[in-house]
Design a protein around this motif. Structure first.
Motif, short mmCIF file in Angstrom:
data_model
loop_
_atom_site.label_atom_id
_atom_site.label_comp_id
_atom_site.label_asym_id
_atom_site.label_seq_id
_atom_site.Cartn_x
_atom_site.Cartn_y
_atom_site.Cartn_z
N PRO A 146 -1.26 6.90 3.41
CA PRO A 146 0.11 6.67 3.90
C PRO A 146 0.21 6.70 5.42
O PRO A 146 0.94 5.91 6.02
CB PRO A 146 0.92 7.82 3.28
CG PRO A 146 0.15 8.21 2.08
CD PRO A 146 -1.28 7.99 2.43
N THR A 172 1.41 4.44 -3.02
CA THR A 172 1.15 5.88 -2.83
C THR A 172 2.28 6.76 -3.35
O THR A 172 2.12 7.98 -3.40
CB THR A 172 0.92 6.20 -1.34
OG1 THR A 172 2.09 5.86 -0.61
CG2 THR A 172 -0.28 5.45 -0.78
N TYR A 180 10.30 13.47 -3.19
CA TYR A 180 11.59 14.08 -2.83
C TYR A 180 12.23 14.78 -4.02
O TYR A 180 13.44 14.68 -4.22
CB TYR A 180 12.54 13.04 -2.21
CG TYR A 180 11.92 12.32 -1.05
CD1 TYR A 180 11.54 10.99 -1.14
CD2 TYR A 180 11.64 13.00 0.14
CE1 TYR A 180 10.92 10.34 -0.07
CE2 TYR A 180 11.01 12.37 1.21
CZ TYR A 180 10.66 11.04 1.09
OH TYR A 180 10.05 10.39 2.14
N ALA A 199 7.39 11.25 7.29
CA ALA A 199 7.35 11.86 5.96
C ALA A 199 5.95 12.35 5.58
O ALA A 199 5.80 13.22 4.72
CB ALA A 199 7.84 10.85 4.91
N VAL A 200 4.94 11.78 6.23
CA VAL A 200 3.56 12.16 5.92
C VAL A 200 3.23 13.54 6.50
O VAL A 200 2.24 14.17 6.12
CB VAL A 200 2.58 11.09 6.48
CG1 VAL A 200 1.14 11.53 6.40
CG2 VAL A 200 2.76 9.78 5.74
N SER A 211 8.29 6.68 7.38
CA SER A 211 7.11 6.91 6.53
C SER A 211 6.12 7.81 7.25
O SER A 211 5.56 8.75 6.66
CB SER A 211 6.42 5.59 6.17
OG SER A 211 7.31 4.74 5.53
N GLY A 251 4.05 16.51 6.01
CA GLY A 251 3.77 17.65 5.14
C GLY A 251 2.48 17.50 4.34
O GLY A 251 2.05 18.44 3.67
N MET A 252 1.84 16.36 4.40
CA MET A 252 0.64 16.13 3.55
C MET A 252 -0.63 16.37 4.35
O MET A 252 -0.64 16.19 5.57
CB MET A 252 0.63 14.69 3.05
CG MET A 252 1.85 14.26 2.26
SD MET A 252 1.70 12.52 1.79
CE MET A 252 3.40 12.05 1.65
N MET A 301 0.84 -1.22 0.00
CA MET A 301 0.00 0.00 0.00
C MET A 301 0.86 1.25 0.00
O MET A 301 0.57 2.23 -0.68
CB MET A 301 -0.90 0.02 1.24
CG MET A 301 -2.05 -0.97 1.22
SD MET A 301 -3.25 -0.66 -0.07
CE MET A 301 -3.95 0.89 0.42
N MET A 302 1.94 1.22 0.80
CA MET A 302 2.83 2.40 0.87
C MET A 302 3.50 2.65 -0.48
O MET A 302 3.60 3.79 -0.93
CB MET A 302 3.91 2.18 1.94
CG MET A 302 3.38 2.07 3.36
SD MET A 302 2.51 3.54 3.89
CE MET A 302 3.86 4.65 4.18
N GLU A 360 -1.12 16.31 -5.57
CA GLU A 360 0.00 16.55 -4.64
C GLU A 360 1.02 15.41 -4.77
O GLU A 360 0.64 14.26 -4.98
CB GLU A 360 -0.56 16.58 -3.21
CG GLU A 360 0.37 17.17 -2.19
CD GLU A 360 -0.29 17.29 -0.82
OE1 GLU A 360 -1.49 17.68 -0.77
OE2 GLU A 360 0.38 16.98 0.17
N ARG A 393 3.63 12.72 -3.45
CA ARG A 393 3.79 11.92 -2.23
C ARG A 393 5.08 11.11 -2.34
O ARG A 393 5.25 10.35 -3.29
CB ARG A 393 2.59 10.96 -2.05
CG ARG A 393 1.28 11.67 -1.87
CD ARG A 393 0.16 10.75 -1.44
NE ARG A 393 -0.30 9.84 -2.48
CZ ARG A 393 -1.42 9.13 -2.40
NH1 ARG A 393 -2.19 9.23 -1.33
NH2 ARG A 393 -1.78 8.31 -3.37
N PHE A 394 5.97 11.32 -1.38
CA PHE A 394 7.24 10.56 -1.28
C PHE A 394 8.08 10.68 -2.56
O PHE A 394 8.73 9.73 -2.99
CB PHE A 394 6.99 9.07 -0.99
CG PHE A 394 6.13 8.81 0.21
CD1 PHE A 394 4.89 8.21 0.09
CD2 PHE A 394 6.56 9.17 1.48
CE1 PHE A 394 4.09 7.97 1.20
CE2 PHE A 394 5.76 8.93 2.60
CZ PHE A 394 4.52 8.33 2.45
#
Lengths: 512, 166
Positions: B52, A189, A203, B34-35, B31, B37-38, A185-186, A198, A200-201
């Motif tokens: 997430p 995303t 960088y 890191a979330v 993880s 900012g969302m 799941m991670m 937006e 997501r992850f």
């Protein structure tokens, strides 16, 4: 109200449409190619249908969707045929679904009856495969028409049912299975959020902004990691058995006549169930056959009924598994989870609308399975000597070639070397997952179903303005959620009971 | 049947499980951080950070449970090792290193040259075949793979930095 006769005529009409799609030269060629490669994958120890489909998905991208899925589905059910060859000849099942076949098939080979064992294996696979395709043809359309009433809440609940299959795919440790599913799941995303846009992850990486592709993960987790794990073992391939006379005797047919019926029906029904793969159906059918036999002591010593039961059931499960995949978008096993990903890549969203919007594809695929099944019978009987000779190719020669193929496959996704590095990264991750007994199938399941579940969840809550009760107030959604929870609880209880039994056995053994 | 290679001595499985659980814990913690900012919820509707965060937290809790389970579980068999030392471990390291070098070489030399070198290296160093046989098989396999994908499926291979014509 339409009579059953009218419904039957409708199904027949659609099947004829399917045959008109499947009987084009291109589709016939790729159907043959798929079943040929599937048999090859099944024959070669160390390569399973999951890895095989994963490696060949990139090669299918250039093809039209119907042709591509005809080929990939051919690989799936073709591998069930191929796995029996090595199981019978060298006691090394090509994949897990052929393990019960080895129990009696290899003994038959040692008794000089390798030919009839291989022959019965191919024929029972053909009969059971055909029966299961008939079942698919009859069961799938009504199930799909029921699912037409689905909206976003129902889709979310359906995806939730699919995600709970993580429990069934978890292997020994439930915690590890759920962790693997959560990891999937991670990964799903990573990239741009499809609703808000937006990042997501990401960088700041443009490549990560495009997301992590399903093919790269699958190639790494299943194909590359498999070869790394096999590097620890030496695959012995000593094939000395002489082959003579492939057709079973009249007595063999008499002995197996009810076995063929039972294994076909049992395999199809088990294949429908989430988490019940072809290997589960093979084991259950073998066990049932042994229990109903008037000579159970013969099983394990060269009983041809054992071969017929296992091979019939594992092929029938293929057709059974396609029912929830095509109608509901729920893959009941790991190879079908990969096939689901392939459908998505080709722009075909499995589920109720697939039958409405793409009837040519669905019925073309079903018709091609009839054709593929017949091709497999022709491939496996006269060409058994050819398949037997392939077993002699050392694994140390095949494995590097497969790795090179993995790299091409990963690169071909987006013509980007970044994807190759991703596949390699997941290859190492997959290796460590296998060594630490984390199952890989839940990662793929979550990777495929996760984005759909998330979108459906957010759409549903947009409709209800943030009210979660929408999932409970709509009857189909509520029913699906109840089904998911009951299925989850039953699986957990079954695992707990199995764990208790195992502990009791260990205790009683240590006391002795 | 599969024949096991190498010796049974090696890194104990229990320790490997503890390290594995720790890695998962660190990953899930990072993880969740890191979330930050969302947006999690926007006007009562889940935002991009919702899934997430939910699964990050789930992984965090489960990784702690796994860590505790790994520590508490007695070593049932002290000889069970994560990976067997000897030829098996050597082959895994060789293959892993070859894969990394192969991926790098595709950038430098192009697909066909890199594949030829990769196959030759594995056949010679892991398969222990002779030079001539390794070269012959590598050459044929590279041509077949390149031919199928370049000409059969119309794939465009990456442009190498050093040999633009390969």
């Amino acid at each position: 109200m339409r009579g059953s006769g009218c419904v039957g005529m409708e199904v027949l009409d659609k099947l004829l449409l399917g045959f008109s799609v499947a009987f084009t030269p291109e589709n016939l060629f790729y159907c043959f190619l798929g079943v040929f490669m599937g048999t090859l994958i099944g024959v070669l120890p160390g390569f399973g249908p999951t890895a095989g489909i994963a490696i060949l998905i990139p090669a299918s991208v250039a093809l039209p969707p119907t042709t591509a899925l005809i080929m990939l589905a051919g690989i799936y059910y073709g591998s069930m045929y191929g796995g029996s060859t090595t199981a019978i000849l060298i006691n090394t099942p090509g994949e897990a679904a052929s393990i019960p076949t080895a129990l009696d098939g290899y003994k038959m080979a040692r008794q000089g009856r390798a030919g009839p064992a291989l022959g019965m294996s191919a024929i029972s696979s053909f009969i059971a495969g055909t029966v299961s395709i008939v079942g698919l043809m009859l069961l799938a359309p009504p199930l799909a028409s029921v699912a037409l009433a689905f909206g976003p809440p129902e889709y979310f609940s359906l995806m939730f049912v699919g995600l709970t299959m993580v429990v069934s795919l978890s292997g020994k440790s439930l915690i590890k299975g759920i962790l693997a599913g959560s990891f999937g799941m991670m990964i799903s995303t990573v990239g741009m959020d499809p609703i808000s846009g937006e990042e997501r992850f990401c960088y700041g990486s443009i490549q990560l902004g495009a997301g992590i592709d399903f093919i790269c993960v699958v190639v790494g987790l299943f194909a590359i990691s498999e070869i790394l794990c096999n590097a620890e073992e030496s695959l012995a391939s000593v094939f000395e058995t002489k082959l003579k006379g492939l057709l079973p005797s009249l007595q063999d047919w008499i002995d197996c006549k009810w076995t063929l019926v039972r294994s076909s029906i049992l395999g199809f029904l088990i294949g429908l169930l989430p988490g019940a793969s072809a290997s589960v159906s093979a084991f259950i059918a073998y066990d049932v056959e042994k229990k109903v036999s008037s000579h159970p002591e013969k099983f394990g010593e060269g009983a041809i009924e054992g071969v017929a039961a296992a091979e019939g059931a594992n092929n029938a499960a293929c057709g059974g598994g396609m029912v929830p995949l095509l109608t509901l978008g729920i893959p009941p096993s790991a190879p079908l989870a990969i096939l689901l990903g392939a459908l998505m890549i080709h722009g075909l969203r499995p589920g109720p609308l697939l039958f409405e919007q793409n009837p040519n594809f669905v019925w073309g695929l079903i018709a091609s399975m009839y054709i593929g099944n017949a091709m497999l019978l022709l491939l496996n009987l006269p060409l058994v000597g050819f398949w037997a000779s392939l077993i002699r190719i050392p694994y140390h020669i095949l494995a590097p070639i497969v790795l090179a193929l993995c790299f091409i496959g990963a690169y071909s996704v987006r013509n980007n070397m970044f994807d190759v590095w991703i596949a390699l990264f997941f290859g190492f991750i997959g290796f460590f997952m296998r060594k630490l007994e984390f199952p890989a199938a839940p990662v793929v399941l979550a990777l495929v179903l996760g984005p759909m579940a998330e979108n459906a969840l957010r759409q549903s809550l947009t409709i209800s303005r943030g009210d979660f009760s929408i999932f409970l107030t709509r009857p189909i959604s509520a029913a699906l959620l109840c089904l998911a929870i009951v299925s989850l609880l039953l699986s957990i209880v079954a695992r707990w009971k199995k764990h208790q039994k195992a502990e009791a056995l260990i205790e009683s053994t240590s006391e002795d | 049947m599969l024949v096991q290679g190498g010796t049974s001595k090696g890194f104990p499985m229990k320790n490997a499980n503890i390290i594995g659980a720790s890695v998962v814990f660190v990953f899930s913690l990072l993880s969740v951080i890191a979330v930050k900012g969302m947006s999690i919820f926007e006007s009562g509707i889940p935002g991009p950070g919702f899934v997430p965060l939910a699964f990050g937290l789930l992984m965090l809790i489960l990784s702690i449970a796994l860590l505790v389970q790994s520590v508490m579980t007695p070593s049932a068999n002290a000889r069970v090792s994560f990976v067997k030392r000897g030829s098996g471990l050597r082959d895994i390291c060789m293959i892993s290193a070859s894969l990394i070098v192969y991926a790098g070489c595709i950038h430098l030399f192009g697909y066909s040259m890199a594949t030829l070198l990769f196959l030759f290296a594995l056949l010679k160093l892991v398969g222990n075949y002779g030079y001539r046989f390794s070269l012959m098989v590598s050459f044929i396999a590279t041509i077949v793979l390149y031919g199928i994908f370049q000409y059969g499926l119309g794939m465009i291979f990456p442009e190498p930095y050093l040999f633009p014509f390969s």
